[in-house]
Write an enzyme that holds these catalytic residues in place. Structure first.
Site, PDB file in Angstrom:
ATOM      1  CE  LYS A   1       2.743  -6.110   3.660  1.00  0.00           C
ATOM      2  NZ  LYS A   1       2.304  -4.980   4.531  1.00  0.00           N
TER       3      LYS A   1
ATOM      4  CD  GLU B   1       0.227  -1.854   7.646  1.00  0.00           C
ATOM      5  OE1 GLU B   1       0.030  -1.031   8.573  1.00  0.00           O
ATOM      6  OE2 GLU B   1       0.585  -1.521   6.505  1.00  0.00           O
TER       7      GLU B   1
ATOM      8  CG  ASP C   1       0.413  -4.074   1.953  1.00  0.00           C
ATOM      9  OD1 ASP C   1       0.566  -5.030   2.735  1.00  0.00           O
ATOM     10  OD2 ASP C   1       1.154  -3.082   1.948  1.00  0.00           O
TER      11      ASP C   1
ATOM     12  CG  ASP D   1      -0.359  -0.094   2.529  1.00  0.00           C
ATOM     13  OD1 ASP D   1       0.888  -0.120   2.603  1.00  0.00           O
ATOM     14  OD2 ASP D   1      -1.100  -0.157   3.522  1.00  0.00           O
ATOM     15  CB  SER D   2       4.564   1.716  -0.022  1.00  0.00           C
ATOM     16  OG  SER D   2       4.831   0.595  -0.849  1.00  0.00           O
TER      17      SER D   2
ATOM     18  CD  GLU E   1       7.498  -0.715   7.613  1.00  0.00           C
ATOM     19  OE1 GLU E   1       7.780   0.401   7.139  1.00  0.00           O
ATOM     20  OE2 GLU E   1       6.454  -1.331   7.335  1.00  0.00           O
TER      21      GLU E   1
END
Length: 287
Positions: free
Chosen positions: A118, A120, A88, A49-50, A187
């Protein structure tokens, strides 16, 4: 030259089996050119999602939509054939309930063709991870510095630097592994903590700003190519100044257009083919 010997896409079970065998190589991608270029060399591509910040110049990852992530992930999957592709899940697409997470993650797998998703989050999301895994969706769990928790964390700051913070992250990681996550992305962690988590985990860890002891490493591709611009995190190693190459090419193109040097006749249709240019000039033979 570290190209792959295999000729098929790496699966999630094969990625898991790499723990303790060799390091896992990973980069991010969100477009055809980057994906195609890295595919022969990496084991894992994370469509992060960066993308919100790198591709669109947004201030954070928080407003990237599910539709945008599906589209970028599909572009990566369609233009690779070797790397395992993990997508993501964007902010707000999985936190509300396990059922909502399943609907959105199932859409991601079905519409993009990716191999896994993925998520978070801390141990509060372990139940969602279990719900997804039990229904056939492989999950990589992301702990430590979590960009989707930017507002709670007060910015992009290293995590696990105190004993209490490290203990919380250890509990998060353990909960996700117990729930069935096939991998942990670590991270922005204190190095000793990331190393300890890797040693304790039966599943591979992928580090970004974590530890050389992790089972694999990932970087944002634009950062390591010198395309990120602005301040870079201390964990980034820049392998090339591609921005300088692009600037030089654009400048030369602009000069050619303004000076009338481009396009030439050979770039146009409906004109006689130009005579071949002999680039190798030899001296005339003596008579």
């Amino acid at each position: 030259m570290s190209v792959h010997a295999r000729n098929t896409r790496l699966t999630v079970p094969q990625l898991v089996a790499m723990k303790g065998q060799r390091k896992i190589v990973s980069l991010t991608a969100y477009s055809k050119p980057m994906a195609q270029l890295m595919d022969p060399f990496v084991d894992l591509i994370i469509v992060g999602d960066s993308t919100a910040m790198v591709a669109y110049g947004r201030a954070s990852t928080l407003d990237l939509s599910l539709e945008e992530m599906v589209a970028h992930t599909r572009a990566v999957v369609d233009n690779t054939r070797l790397a395992c592709v993990v997508a993501d899940m964007p902010f707000g697409s999985y936190q509300e309930s396990p059922e909502l997470a399943y609907r959105h993650c199932a859409q991601m797998l079905a519409r993009s063709g990716c191999d896994a998703v993925k998520l978070e989050g801390g141990k509060a999301l372990a139940g969602t991870v279990r719900f997804l895994v039990e229904r056939g969706i492989p999950v990589m769990a992301h702990v430590g510095l979590m960009p989707q928790y930017l507002n709670l964390m007060g910015g992009f700051k290293a995590q696990g630097l105190t004993e209490a913070a490290a203990r919380t992250i250890q509990e998060d990681a353990h909960a996700h592994l117990e729930a069935g996550a096939f991998s942990l992305l670590l991270e922005g962690l204190a190095e000793p903590l990331a190393r300890a988590l890797t040693a304790a985990s039966p599943m591979p860890t992928i580090g970004i700003g974590a530890s050389p002891g992790c089972d694999g490493q990932v970087l944002v591709t634009e950062d390591m190519l010198g395309l990120g611009g602005g301040h870079l995190p201390r964990f980034v190693k820049v392998y090339a100044d591609v921005a300088a190459v692009i600037r030089d090419a654009v400048e030369r193109y602009a000069d050619d257009v303004r000076e009338g040097a481009f396009p030439e006749a050979r770039h146009c249709y409906g004109l006689p083919s130009p005579a071949p240019v002999n680039s190798e000039k030899r001296p005339a033979k003596a008579r």
